[in-house]
Enzyme design. Structure first.
Site, PDB file in Angstrom:
ATOM      1  N   LYS A 107      -6.060 -14.879 -14.270  1.00  0.00           N
ATOM      2  CA  LYS A 107      -7.141 -15.063 -13.313  1.00  0.00           C
ATOM      3  C   LYS A 107      -8.253 -14.051 -13.541  1.00  0.00           C
ATOM      4  O   LYS A 107      -7.973 -12.862 -13.704  1.00  0.00           O
ATOM      5  CB  LYS A 107      -6.538 -14.866 -11.912  1.00  0.00           C
ATOM      6  N   LYS A 115      -8.390 -10.380 -11.987  1.00  0.00           N
ATOM      7  CA  LYS A 115      -7.049  -9.957 -11.594  1.00  0.00           C
ATOM      8  C   LYS A 115      -6.678  -8.603 -12.218  1.00  0.00           C
ATOM      9  O   LYS A 115      -6.136  -7.737 -11.564  1.00  0.00           O
ATOM     10  CB  LYS A 115      -6.010 -11.005 -11.993  1.00  0.00           C
ATOM     11  N   LYS A 119       0.833  -1.213   0.000  1.00  0.00           N
ATOM     12  CA  LYS A 119       0.000   0.000   0.000  1.00  0.00           C
ATOM     13  C   LYS A 119       0.865   1.259   0.000  1.00  0.00           C
ATOM     14  O   LYS A 119       0.498   2.268  -0.607  1.00  0.00           O
ATOM     15  CB  LYS A 119      -0.937   0.016   1.214  1.00  0.00           C
TER      16      LYS A 119
END
Ligand code: TRP
Length: 331
Positions: free
Chosen positions: A194, A197, A111
């Protein structure tokens, strides 16, 4: 029977990847364990401090999970912010969560990189809030993927540390609930590994998706139309289409295109047309249910009230005991 807790992200809509991943297993688990599933709207503020419509997002997610078969009678379905007991436990756990371990957490480091302009205290203590979600119900099993393993380990650390500091055997140690072989990999339509994703529109098929949009997305799916070498492994994009077919199409359909592939006569346009129709049929009941629930405000309100009530009866007992253990007492 185990006590199970899982948090659901409060943004976005459910796609086929979510369904064949966690959601389908939640539906099964709710009849076998004591399950708490909640929408993590507190957590969402760590990345979106002023969401444009928090309320609508939470409502939509609740509707979609209900449409998938989560049963508010069998499981406890609630909204995280309806349970302020969680916030109080978070406060207590924060007192014994150390700066170093929080800073070392992989998701925090990610983050820092992805939102350098908003490295807030909520991000740093995200794992503490998650621990509070889990420990508030004394959960022993948490159905999460690999990406949450470190958070789960921190939950065990915070729980056992609480036990040690206050000299009690109070919180159990929660572990990941392993779905084992039931977890199927659902590829995206843009050739990415995926579904969900990548952010690109067109990568995912949502459960509530409009049939016309399903056709468009599937027809645009990446295919590699180069020459096919018999005996060679299939190119990834092609294998992806077959994997998707395995989820939504009949065995006959799959055998038909398998045969054509092996005979080098396959036309990917035709295969995709069929895949789109099968996806439309598969998602039909979800689409209908989502529509139905969306216009039944009374029912949604009832579900959310019931969830809050059930969650509170478990959480208020924990908070009362935790206060006593720490040493808060009534005068
Ligand atoms: N961190 C989880 C995620 O990103 C969401 C979550 C919040 C959660 N609290 C939880 C999951 C408690 C399991 C248990 O997907």
């Amino acid at each position: 029977m185990e006590t199970v807790v899982s948090g659901i992200r409060s943004t976005g809509r459910l796609h086929l990847g979510n369904y064949f991943g966690a959601v389908r297993n939640f539906v099964k688990m709710q009849h076998e364990h004591r399950c708490f599933f909640f929408i993590a709207d507190y957590h969402s503020l760590t990345t979106h401090p002023a969401p444009s419509d928090l309320h609508a997002g939470v409502r939509q997610i609740m509707i979609e999970y209900l449409a998938c078969g989560l049963d508010p009678e069998a499981a406890t379905l609630y909204i995280q912010s309806d349970l302020p007991e969680t916030a109080e436990l978070y406060l207590f756990l924060n007192m014994n969560a150390y700066m170093g371990e929080l800073e070392r957490c992989t998701s925090f480091k990610e983050k820092i990189r992805s939102q350098p302009d908003n490295i807030n205290g909520g991000l740093l203590t995200y794992p503490v809030l998650m621990a509070a979600d889990i420990l508030i119900h004394h959960a022993t099993k948490v159905p999460v993927g690999k990406d949450q393993e470190q958070h789960l380990e921190m939950t065990r650390t915070f729980g056992t540390r609480f036990n040690r500091i206050y000299k009690v055997q109070y919180f159990p140690e929660p572990y990941a609930f392993n779905f084992g072989t039931e977890l199927v990999k659902v590829p995206g339509l843009d050739g990415s590994g995926k579904m969900g994703k990548s952010e690109g529109e067109g990568n995912a098929i949502f459960l509530g998706e409009d049939p016309e949009l399903i056709r468009k997305k599937v027809m645009r799916a990446v295919t590699d139309s180069g020459p096919v070498q018999p005996g060679q492994p299939r190119p990834e994009a092609i294998q992806n289409l077959f994997s998707l077919m395995h989820l939504v199409s009949s065995p006959d359909t799959i055998a038909h295109f398998d045969g054509q592939y092996n005979a080098c006569t396959i036309k990917y346009g035709e295969m995709k047309k069929q895949l789109a129709e099968d996806m439309i049929s598969f998602t039909e009941p979800f689409r209908t249910k989502i529509k139905e629930l969306s216009s039944d405000g009374d029912y949604i309100r009832k579900v959310i009230l019931l969830g809050a009530e059930k969650a509170r009866s478990s959480a208020s007992k924990t908070i009362k005991e935790v206060r006593e253990i720490i040493g808060f007492r009534k005068f």
